[in-house]
Write an enzyme that holds these catalytic residues in place. Structure first.
Site, short mmCIF file in Angstrom:
data_model
loop_
_atom_site.label_atom_id
_atom_site.label_comp_id
_atom_site.label_asym_id
_atom_site.label_seq_id
_atom_site.Cartn_x
_atom_site.Cartn_y
_atom_site.Cartn_z
CE LYS A 47 9.30 8.36 19.11
NZ LYS A 47 8.28 7.48 19.23
N GLY A 48 9.49 15.05 20.66
CA GLY A 48 8.40 15.96 21.20
C GLY A 48 8.52 17.33 20.55
CG ASP A 104 7.94 18.38 24.33
OD1 ASP A 104 9.14 18.30 24.99
OD2 ASP A 104 7.38 17.13 24.15
CG ASP A 107 8.68 18.23 33.81
OD1 ASP A 107 7.80 18.93 34.46
OD2 ASP A 107 8.80 16.91 33.94
CE LYS A 135 4.47 19.68 32.71
NZ LYS A 135 4.17 18.14 33.09
CG PHE A 156 1.59 14.25 31.84
CD1 PHE A 156 2.86 14.02 32.30
CD2 PHE A 156 0.96 13.54 30.57
CE1 PHE A 156 3.65 13.55 31.36
CE2 PHE A 156 1.94 12.98 29.66
CZ PHE A 156 3.20 12.77 30.10
CG ASP A 163 4.68 10.92 24.45
OD1 ASP A 163 5.56 11.79 24.84
OD2 ASP A 163 4.79 9.76 24.65
NE ARG A 169 5.44 11.24 20.21
CZ ARG A 169 6.41 11.67 21.25
NH1 ARG A 169 6.43 12.87 21.50
NH2 ARG A 169 7.03 10.72 21.94
#
Ligand code: IMP
Ligand code: MG
Length: 178
Positions: A47-48, A104, A107, A135, A156, A163, A169
């Protein structure tokens, strides 16, 4: 209120609404220039991606087709390392399309790496990635994104689609969790 104060769980804002607007117009311009005259599918990872992608596509000034997939490597704040793809869109001819995958945050890179192989096997003309945040210190797979909004430290973060256990969100900015 979210818009006025950080909650007790949040430490500081690292990407403001104003900075987000700048990021969106820069990346939208780059995509408009790079894909003009091509058949482009923009596919978000749910969903990000949902807020970033909605803002981005409205600033892209060429025709695009939109789709979404669900691919997840995180469960309740922890990495499972496992990636699952649900409901990848069926197209008549993948070979006609260039695809940009939107997420989103980049990582470990595991998700992009896995998807790259999966999409190349489908036969797309080109496969590229766009991540709102990156990141780089966390990378464990050889993944890279052609379009990156902002590189951040190894912290984080939440907001603007990201989220923490499904919370935050809808923050209009990005903040670090304590
Ligand atoms: P990876 O690149 O395969 O490790 O997966 C990146 C995914 O992990 C992103 O799509 C997010 O869902 C999640 N993620 C990584 N870092 C953060 C963070 O700081 N906040 C929220 N979600 C994160
Ligand atoms: Mg995600």
């Amino acid at each position: 209120m979210y818009s006025e104060n950080l909650t007790e769980e949040l430490k500081k804002i690292i990407v403001s609404e104003e900075e987000i607007r700048g990021i969106i117009s820069r990346i939208a311009e780059e995509i408009t220039r790079d894909y003009s005259g091509k058949k482009l599918l923009i596919c978000g990872i749910l969903k990000g991606c949902f807020i970033f992608m909605a803002d981005l596509v409205r600033h892209i000034d060429i025709p695009v087709e939109i789709s979404f997939i669900k691919a997840s490597s995180y469960g309740a704040g922890k990495e499972s390392g496992e990636i699952k793809i649900m409901e990848f869109p069926e197209l008549e001819n993948y070979k006609e399309y260039e695809i940009i995958i939107v997420d989103d945050i980049l990582d470990t890179g595991n998700t992009f790496c896995y998807l790259e192989k999966f999409l190349r096997e489908k036969g797309f003309k080109s496969v590229n990635f766009c991540a709102f945040l990156d990141k780089p210190d966390r990378r464990s797979s050889p993944a890279s994104a052609k379009y990156i909004g902002k590189q951040i430290e190894n912290e984080f973060v939440v907001g603007y689609g990201l989220d923490f256990n499904e919370k935050y969100r809808n923050l209009p900015y990005v903040a670090v969790v304590k």
